[in-house]
Every structure is written in structure tokens, then in C-alpha cells.
Design a protein around this motif. Structure first.
Motif, PDB file in Angstrom:
ATOM      1  N   ASN A 114      30.917  33.517  25.392  1.00  0.00           N
ATOM      2  CA  ASN A 114      30.712  33.231  23.854  1.00  0.00           C
ATOM      3  C   ASN A 114      29.888  31.836  24.000  1.00  0.00           C
ATOM      4  OD1 ASN A 114      31.828  35.834  22.812  1.00  0.00           O
ATOM      5  ND2 ASN A 114      33.711  35.012  23.976  1.00  0.00           N
ATOM      6  N   ARG A 115      29.668  31.329  24.822  1.00  0.00           N
ATOM      7  CA  ARG A 115      29.177  29.971  24.806  1.00  0.00           C
ATOM      8  C   ARG A 115      27.649  29.925  24.963  1.00  0.00           C
ATOM      9  NH1 ARG A 115      31.055  24.810  28.198  1.00  0.00           N
ATOM     10  NH2 ARG A 115      29.536  23.248  27.436  1.00  0.00           N
ATOM     11  N   PRO A 116      26.750  29.374  24.084  1.00  0.00           N
ATOM     12  CA  PRO A 116      25.486  29.434  24.392  1.00  0.00           C
ATOM     13  C   PRO A 116      24.786  28.783  25.773  1.00  0.00           C
ATOM     14  CG  PRO A 116      25.735  28.883  22.134  1.00  0.00           C
ATOM     15  CD  PRO A 116      27.134  28.818  22.949  1.00  0.00           C
ATOM     16  N   THR A 117      24.128  29.702  26.360  1.00  0.00           N
ATOM     17  CA  THR A 117      23.589  28.821  27.585  1.00  0.00           C
ATOM     18  C   THR A 117      22.068  29.227  27.747  1.00  0.00           C
ATOM     19  OG1 THR A 117      23.902  28.403  30.109  1.00  0.00           O
ATOM     20  CG2 THR A 117      23.757  30.889  29.077  1.00  0.00           C
ATOM     21  N   GLU A 118      21.260  28.678  28.668  1.00  0.00           N
ATOM     22  CA  GLU A 118      19.931  29.011  28.755  1.00  0.00           C
ATOM     23  C   GLU A 118      19.835  30.072  29.799  1.00  0.00           C
ATOM     24  OE1 GLU A 118      17.823  24.748  28.077  1.00  0.00           O
ATOM     25  OE2 GLU A 118      18.330  25.220  30.176  1.00  0.00           O
ATOM     26  N   TRP A 119      18.455  30.908  29.426  1.00  0.00           N
ATOM     27  CA  TRP A 119      18.325  31.910  30.136  1.00  0.00           C
ATOM     28  C   TRP A 119      16.728  32.203  30.497  1.00  0.00           C
ATOM     29  CZ3 TRP A 119      22.621  35.524  31.124  1.00  0.00           C
ATOM     30  CH2 TRP A 119      23.741  35.364  30.249  1.00  0.00           C
ATOM     31  N   THR A 120      16.338  32.696  31.441  1.00  0.00           N
ATOM     32  CA  THR A 120      14.903  32.649  32.098  1.00  0.00           C
ATOM     33  C   THR A 120      14.825  34.243  32.312  1.00  0.00           C
ATOM     34  OG1 THR A 120      14.901  30.617  32.643  1.00  0.00           O
ATOM     35  CG2 THR A 120      13.351  32.274  33.731  1.00  0.00           C
ATOM     36  N   PRO A 121      13.515  34.875  31.933  1.00  0.00           N
ATOM     37  CA  PRO A 121      13.498  36.233  32.439  1.00  0.00           C
ATOM     38  C   PRO A 121      12.969  36.252  33.869  1.00  0.00           C
ATOM     39  CG  PRO A 121      11.587  35.116  31.029  1.00  0.00           C
ATOM     40  CD  PRO A 121      12.893  34.042  31.206  1.00  0.00           C
ATOM     41  N   VAL A 122      13.618  37.527  34.421  1.00  0.00           N
ATOM     42  CA  VAL A 122      13.109  38.080  35.635  1.00  0.00           C
ATOM     43  C   VAL A 122      12.408  39.230  35.511  1.00  0.00           C
ATOM     44  CG1 VAL A 122      14.542  36.399  36.831  1.00  0.00           C
ATOM     45  CG2 VAL A 122      15.206  38.620  36.240  1.00  0.00           C
ATOM     46  N   TRP A 123      11.703  39.620  36.256  1.00  0.00           N
ATOM     47  CA  TRP A 123      10.905  41.131  36.122  1.00  0.00           C
ATOM     48  C   TRP A 123      11.768  42.063  37.431  1.00  0.00           C
ATOM     49  CZ3 TRP A 123       8.078  43.556  32.952  1.00  0.00           C
ATOM     50  CH2 TRP A 123       7.491  44.522  33.180  1.00  0.00           C
ATOM     51  N   SER A 124      11.989  43.273  36.743  1.00  0.00           N
ATOM     52  CA  SER A 124      12.506  44.251  37.176  1.00  0.00           C
ATOM     53  C   SER A 124      11.389  45.080  37.809  1.00  0.00           C
ATOM     54  CB  SER A 124      13.572  45.129  36.545  1.00  0.00           C
ATOM     55  OG  SER A 124      14.168  46.195  36.887  1.00  0.00           O
ATOM     56  N   LEU A 125      11.313  45.182  39.101  1.00  0.00           N
ATOM     57  CA  LEU A 125      10.246  46.082  39.548  1.00  0.00           C
ATOM     58  C   LEU A 125      10.695  47.568  39.584  1.00  0.00           C
ATOM     59  CD1 LEU A 125       8.923  44.280  42.695  1.00  0.00           C
ATOM     60  CD2 LEU A 125       7.684  45.041  40.804  1.00  0.00           C
ATOM     61  N   THR A 126      12.171  47.756  39.571  1.00  0.00           N
ATOM     62  CA  THR A 126      12.578  49.272  39.583  1.00  0.00           C
ATOM     63  C   THR A 126      12.860  49.799  38.152  1.00  0.00           C
ATOM     64  OG1 THR A 126      14.712  48.040  39.874  1.00  0.00           O
ATOM     65  CG2 THR A 126      13.774  49.046  41.715  1.00  0.00           C
ATOM     66  N   GLY A 127      12.830  48.824  37.186  1.00  0.00           N
ATOM     67  CA  GLY A 127      12.926  49.228  35.771  1.00  0.00           C
ATOM     68  C   GLY A 127      11.971  48.950  35.010  1.00  0.00           C
ATOM     69  N   GLU A 128      10.848  48.052  35.436  1.00  0.00           N
ATOM     70  CA  GLU A 128       9.567  47.875  34.876  1.00  0.00           C
ATOM     71  C   GLU A 128      10.019  47.170  33.593  1.00  0.00           C
ATOM     72  OE1 GLU A 128       7.161  51.347  34.724  1.00  0.00           O
ATOM     73  OE2 GLU A 128       6.510  50.959  37.003  1.00  0.00           O
TER      74      GLU A 128
END
Length: 772
Positions: free
Chosen positions: A481-495
Motif C-alpha cells: 500500500n506504499r507508493p513506489t517507483e515501477w519500470t516497464p519490462v516486456w513480456s516476450l511470452t505474453g507480448e
């Protein structure tokens, strides 16, 4: 006699009324019947033949072209004179002065300066005029005395710009190239468009250059970013003192050394004002006054620079879908199966190595490495951020390094490891989303799915962390429940894109992240292409997962028949270990993925202590997996080799490693030796698919992961200024070989593979965490 404008097209001979003579750095010596010798500070040039004999006495700078034509007339045709003059001019031996210049010898107050400009390839008259007609501004930052530079400028004919007038060049003097005020200096010059030369004229090693040209090439921020990488030892001092820049250093120089620096800086400024332009003006020149050595260091523009570049490049790269493409492999030899051979990689990226502006200070053979091992070091491990003093002192992974079957391969490996860790370090331009895990919904992956700590490890984290180990540090439980920083990663299996906490994806040199998470290098890989890097990162995940299944469950594994591989590197390592009084053997750790994973082990029989060491390797080709395991074993050998009397017992003071070497034996750790009930593996024990393209490897990897209900995530961490491809590969659920003891594969797969009848209880897992 030919008149003005009548010379053949393309001739360098100007208007026939121009004064002509040998360049002023040349002194003609006539030896009748032999040659005309032109003597200069750069050597001697010989002119032979009748035209040279006739023309040499006439080319003293007192005659016009017309005059030379006239006086040479009795012995040479006009066409011969023009052709000869043109040949001399094209060879850079003649100088011409405007028709309006006085006929006679040079009358300037410093003929040596005219000769200097001629020797530099400039027209001396024009260069002297440029120098006299332009001006420089001088700016000395705090701690630097400008007066010696004022004096040197006057002595060399460098004029100062009047207050309020625009200079042709600024000469900026500083005590340190990382002085914070230089950011404002750079901004002012970028705004005005004025080029500037930076110089550190104090200390034992003066620095001169580069010339910064607004709108062209690198800026000061580009340079500073590289310089900071070699000054990490200062960071604790800066933090402790609250400094914005480097700490002040005591003065250490002689007057002669300071004079050298002053005059070199003024010389470079004078050359620039006179019109000289050459590539090394873009370099940092350093002078070691103690050993009288000079060196030049390239300064590279960073395309992603926040000042002179596009700071959005990295974000756009990360946010793009990761789309692998065809990458044919080179000849599949050594540790190859890559899209470029080691020698090509070293030639392409060798410029990244340098003590001033490189990202790697140097690549050197690892100390005390046996002659049968090719192992190289490439500086501090940027992924190694200790949580304690004991962890900071541990040495097994405190340095980046590489190994191979020959020096070139090992050097490329060392460079690749350093680059992958540099590229995986947070630099502030990575894309982030700040929110809570619960608010982000399905796109966000819970860090526990990747960390894989057991609930009991969180509950007992104080006990785990009291060991002082960098590798076995247990963070506090993640706050959903605490805000934090997130970065996108690409799912090759889920596209699709998924989100992971940024602190798990990028290393940091600052204080621990607010969310308590931290990144490690598992799955980080550099390669000859993005596809190559992805394959190497995945193989590392599979290797460490397989090692964890074996180590923490302490299962007996099949041995490997080394003779069946009939490989020279096997004999090389086996014979080398034998000379050191050590045994060598190899285990097969291959897991449910079917990718060959091998462990090379060595001990000193007759102990304790046995000093048991190991190295691991994974590859689709079992021969390459074996090579990697052997060469990694070689990296650990220096730590356990006999040391000179009075030296430390081992090559590191990592308490976990030292405790293992002193106490572990094949008798009290029987899982270290082959299971005698299983026939040894041979190269034919693994099913192999011959694939000539890395894209086919990537496709196969996707199928392997998908078929096991897992997800293949990729983060492109390539830095635009380096261009060497780097990725981080993540397969949530696969285990690190450090102690990550959550339920799942670690306990289930050994049963699935028939190694155990039932899952190992948490309290019965190997109590010795893997320490490499």
C-alpha cells in the motif's frame, strides 16, 4: 613569361605578383651537382634536378612569382617554372604572401613564430594576423591563480578581450574537472555560442582540454558523467561533508610543473586562435609530471545527455516492445554461438576502456592466476552495494571480471561484465511510474514473485542479516500500500508490458531504496546483439536455478566423463589442477529445462582443509557449458592458492567463503561428488538442436518458458553512449543460487525429476548458503 591568370587550371601558384619563397621553417642548403637540401625541425627534404638547382636560390621570399619566372628564364621555360613551383606548393614547401606585402625578408618581431605556423601547415602571415586580430577571455575558478596565465598569454601574443566584448575563445582554469561551478560555465558558453578550453593547471598531473564547442560534440556534462565513475572512493567523503563536488585536495606540485601546465594551456589557446583545427583538440590531455608521461583520452558525446542530447532516448527504448530479429551466428567455436567473434567485439568496444574517460579504468590479468587460466579483471563491481562493513570487505564479487579460453575471449568477457553493470546502474533517465502495487492492478508484478524469500526468512531477517553477508541480505517485507517507483519490462511470452519495482531492476549507489528492495545481477547480460544478450541472460537464470535445486536440496548428481569430451581445454585444466596438487571433477546439474548445466569442482586432497571450489556453466551445447564451468572454476583458483609466509590464508576475507574452505570436505558434504549409481554423462547425453541463428535460440527459449507455465520478461538496458547491447532477463519463479527459500520450484522440481521422493522441509535445506 606567363602573366597573372594565365597559369594552367588547378595550379596552386597564385597571382604572379605574389611573393614566393620556401616556408619559413625550411633552411635550404645547396650542394652543387648533388641536391638542394631543405632542413627543418622535422627532418631533411632533398630536391634534385635542374629546376631545383635553378629555383632554390630564387625562393628566398624576396621575389614575386613574376620575378622568379623572369630570373629563371635563361635556364628554364616558363612552363617548367610554373610546374616546379606548383609541385613544391603541393608538397607544402612553398609559402606565398599577398601582392601588397613588402618585398623582402620577414620583418615580424618573432620569426620563430612564423616558422612555427608554417611548420603547423598554416599560412604564417594569415595565422599571425588571426592571432593578432582575435582575443581570449580568461576565467579562473576559485582556488586557481590566473596571473601566470596572463603573463604567458602576453608572451605568446595572445590578446585578452576587452570587458563587454565577445571573445573568440574562453580559457577556463579550474582545480578539478568536476568542480560544480563548471556546470554554470558550460551553460553560459552554450548560451553565447562561445567555444571554451578547460584546463587544470595545478597538481602533479595537469589536464588540458578538450575544447568545448557549443552545438558540436560533447559538452562538459558528458565528460563529467564519465569522470565521476572513476571517483567512487570520494563519494563517502562527499556525503559525510555534504559537498556538491569533490573534496579539496592539498596542493602538490613544483613551480616547473605548474609552468608546464600554464604554457601548454596557452599554447593550445594560441593554436586555436591562429586557426589550427585537429582531432586531438577533442581529447583530454594529461601530463604526469612525476614520471614525465603524457596521455590523451577521448571525450564521447552522450546522445542521452540531459544538456546537449535527447534525455528521452532511454525511456523510449525501454517502453518499446522488445522484438528480436534474425542474428546469424559466427563460427561456433570456443564460447561462441554469438553474432560477432571476440576479436571484433574488442576492436568495436575497446574505446570504452580508459583511466579517465572510459567506463572501465583498465582490463588486466587477474593477480596470481595460474598459467592455464585466462581470467581478467575490469574494475569495481557496480552491482556490489554492501549492506554492512563485512559485506564491503568481501572480495569474491567486489570486482567485475571475465574468463575464456584465451586472453582475447577473457578480456571481452571482462569488458562485457563491466558494461552490463554500468548499463544496469540507475542514471535518472529510466521510465518510472509511481504508485502502489494495489493501485496498479494486474500490470504490476509483486516483487515476492521474483525475490522468492520464504515468509520465515522475512520473520527471521535480523538473524540472516546479522551474518553480514551481501549475498544473503533479506529486505523488509514489501508494503503493498506504499507508493513506489515501477519500470516497464516486456513480456516476450505474453507480448505485453509488465511493471516491476525500479529498485529491483537497476543498481543504485545512493542510500537503499525507500521500498527496501534492491537489484542483483542475476539475468543481466551484455552481448554482441540484443538477441545474444537475451540468450546469455536466460542461460544464467537457468544455470543458477539448477545450482540452487542441487545445492539447497543436497542431491547426489551424475558425474561427467571428461575423457568423452576429448577437448584440449579439459586436459589443460585437469593437468593444471594436478600441478597445483588438486583434483578436478564435474557434475551434471541439468534441470527440467533440459539445458545442459555443469558444475566443475576441485579440491586439495589430504585435508581438511580441502579448499573446495566450484564453477558453473550453462549452454545449449554441453561442450560450451563445460568450458564455461571450467573457466569459472579458474576464476576462483587464486583465492585458494598457497600464499607466501605471513600473508592472509585466503585471497579474500569473505567470512562465508573462508569458513567453507576451512571446513567443507567431500566427506561431510557428499553431494559435491558424483553419484556412483548413475552412469557418467557424455556429450551424447543431452539432446541438441543445431541452430545457426540467435533468433531461433530466442524462439526456443520462449517455448521452454511458456511450456512450464512461466513468463519471459526482458528489459533493454543498452546505454546509447556505449551502444554495446545489454539486457536484463527475468523469469519469475526461477531461483537465484543465493538463499531464496520460498515454496515452489526449489522444493517441487527435485521431486518431479526423481531426485527426491518428497520435498525437502524448510528446516532441512542446506544450512550453508551459496556464497559466490
Amino acid at each position: 613569361m606567363t602573366g597573372a591568370g594565365e597559369h594552367e587550371a588547378g595550379t596552386l601558384v597564385p597571382d604572379s605578383s605574389a611573393l614566393v619563397g620556401f616556408k619559413r621553417h625550411l633552411s635550404p642548403v645547396v650542394v652543387p651537382g648533388e641536391a638542394i637540401y631543405l632542413v627543418s625541425r622535422r627532418g631533411v627534404t632533398a630536391l634534385r634536378g635542374t629546376p631545383a638547382e635553378v629555383l632554390a636560390p630564387l625562393l628566398d621570399g624576396t621575389r614575386t612569382v613574376r620575378g622568379v619566372l623572369s630570373e629563371a628564364g635563361p635556364r628554364l621555360l616558363a612552363e617548367e617554372v610554373v610546374t616546379s613551383l606548383d609541385a613544391l606548393a603541393r608538397s607544402g614547401l612553398l609559402g606565398f604572401r599577398p601582392a601588397g606585402a613588402p618585398a623582402g625578408p620577414p620583418s615580424c618581431s618573432d620569426p620563430a613564430a612564423d616558422a612555427y605556423w608554417d611548420l603547423a601547415g598554416l599560412d604564417s602571415s594569415r595565422a599571425s594576423a588571426e592571432l593578432a586580430g582575435t582575443a581570449v577571455s580568461l576565467e579562473a575558478l576559485p582556488g586557481v591563480d590566473p596571473e601566470p596565465v596572463h603573463t604567458a598569454c602576453r608572451e605568446s601574443g595572445v590578446a585578452f578581450a576587452a570587458p563587454g566584448s565577445a571573445p573568440a575563445l574562453s580559457l577556463v582554469l579550474c582545480d578539478d574537472y568536476l568542480t560544480p561551478e563548471l556546470a554554470e560555465v558550460d551553460a553560459r558558453h552554450r548560451a553565447s555560442g562561445t567555444p571554451w578550453l578547460i584546463a587544470k593547471i595545478c597538481g602533479t598531473d595537469p589536464w588540458i582540454g578538450p575544447f568545448f564547442r557549443p552545438g558540436q560534440g560533447a559538452c562538459w556534462t558528458c565528460l563529467a558523467e564519465r569522470l565521476r565513475g572513476h571517483r567512487r572512493s570520494e563519494w563517502p567523503v562527499q556525503r559525510a561533508l555534504g559537498l556538491a563536488g569533490p573534496p579539496k585536495r592539498p596542493a602538490a606540485s613544483l613551480a616547473a610543473g605548474r609552468a608546464i601546465a600554464v604554457h601548454i594551456a596557452v599554447l593550445e589557446a594560441a593554436k586555436w586562435l591562429a586557426g589550427m583545427r585537429y582531432p586531438s583538440q577533442n581529447l583530454v590531455h594529461t601530463v604526469d609530471t612525476m614520471l614525465l608521461r603524457a596521455a590523451a583520452h577521448p571525450v564521447h558525446r552522450r546522445p542521452q545527455c540531459s544538456v546537449c542530447g535527447d534525455p528521452g532516448i532511454v525511456e523510449r527504448t525501454v517502453r518499446r516492445p522488445f522484438v528480436p530479429v534474425s542474428r546469424p551466428k559466427t563460427a561456433q567455436q570456443g564460447n561462441s554461438h554469438r553474432s560477432a567473434p571476440p576479436q571484433e567485439m574488442l576492436e568495436r568496444y575497446g574505446h570504452l576502456v580508459g583511466p579517465v574517460t572510459g567506463i572501465v579504468k583498465e582490463i588486466q590479468r587477474a593477480p596470481r592466476t595460474p598459467d592455464f587460466v585466462d581470467s581478467y579483471l575490469s574494475g569495481h563491481n557496480l552491482a556490489f552495494r554492501s549492506h554492512s562493513l563485512a559485506g564491503l570487505r568481501a572480495g569474491l564479487r567486489a570486482l567485475s571480471g571475465g574468463k575464456g579460453l584465451d586472453p582475447t575471449e577473457a578480456q571481452v568477457s571482462a569488458l562485457g561484465e563491466a558494461v552490463e553493470r554500468y548499463s544496469g546502474t540507475r542514471q535518472g533517465d529510466e521510465p518510472v511510474v509511481r504508485d502502489t502495487w494495489r493501485a496498479l492492478g494486474e500490470a504490476a508484478m509483486h516483487p515476492n514473485d521474483c525475490q522468492l524469500y520464504h515468509a520465515r526468512q522475512f520473520a527471521e531477517r535480523d538473524v540472516w542479516n546479522a551474518r553480514g553477508s551481501h549475498f544473503q541480505y533479506v529486505p523488509r517485507p514489501f508494503d503493498e500500500n506504499r507508493p513506489t517507483e515501477w519500470t516497464p519490462v516486456w513480456s516476450l511470452t505474453g507480448e505485453r508490458h509488465r511493471l516491476l519495482p525500479t529498485s529491483m531492476l537497476y543498481f543504485s549507489h545512493s542510500a537503499p531504496a525507500e521500498d527496501g528492495l534492491h537489484a542483483d545481477s542475476n539475468g543481466n547480460a551484455a552481448g554482441s546483439s540484443l538477441e545474444d544478450a537475451l540468450v546469455q541472460g536466460f542461460l544464467e537464470l537457468v544455470e543458477r536455478d539448477a545450482v540452487a535445486l542441487w545445492w539447497y536440496n543436497r542431491t547426489r548428481q551424475p558425474g561427467v566423463d571428461l575423457d568423452a569430451f576429448a577437448a584440449p581445454e579439459v586436459d589443460r585444466f585437469r593437468d593444471g589442477c594436478l600441478r597445483l596438487g588438486r583434483e578436478l571433477w564435474v557434475l551434471d546439474l541439468t534441470s527440467d529445462f533440459g539445458v545442459p548445466v555443469l558444475a566443475a569442482l576441485s579440491r586439495r586432497p589430504g585435508g581438511p582443509p580441502e579448499d573446495v571450489i566450484f564453477g558453473f556453466g550453462a549452454h545449449f551445447d554441453p561442450r560450451v557449458a563445460l568450458r564455461r564451468a571450467l573457466t569459472e572454476l579458474g576464476q576462483m583458483l587464486p583465492a585458494v592458492l598457497p600464499r607466501r609466509p605471513g600473508a592472509a590464508e585466503y585471497g579474500t576475507d569473505d567470512p562465508e567463503a573462508c569458513r567453507w574452505w576451512r571446513t567443507a570436505t567431500t566427506a561431510n558434504q557428499p553431494y559435491l561428488v558424483p553419484d556412483p549409481a548413475i552412469s557418467p554423462r557424455t556429450p551424447g547425453s543431452w539432446a541438441r538442436a543445431e541452430r545457426g541463428d540467435l533468433l531461433d535460440d530466442v524462439t526456443a527459449i520462449g517455448e521452454l518458458v511458456r511450456s512450464r507455465g512461466l513468463e519471459l520478461l526482458v528489459l533493454d538496458q543498452t546505454r546509447p553512449d556505449l551502444e554495446l547491447p545489454v539486457v536484463k532477463v527475468i523469469v519469475p519463479g526461477l531461483r537465484h543460487f543465493w538463499a531464496r527459500l520460498a515454496p515452489g520450484r526449489l522444493f517441487d522440481i527435485p521431486v518431479t525429476l526423481g531426485r527426491l521422493e518428497r520435498p525437502t522441509a524448510y528446516e532441512h535445506v542446506n544450512p550453508i548458503p551459496l556464497f559466490v
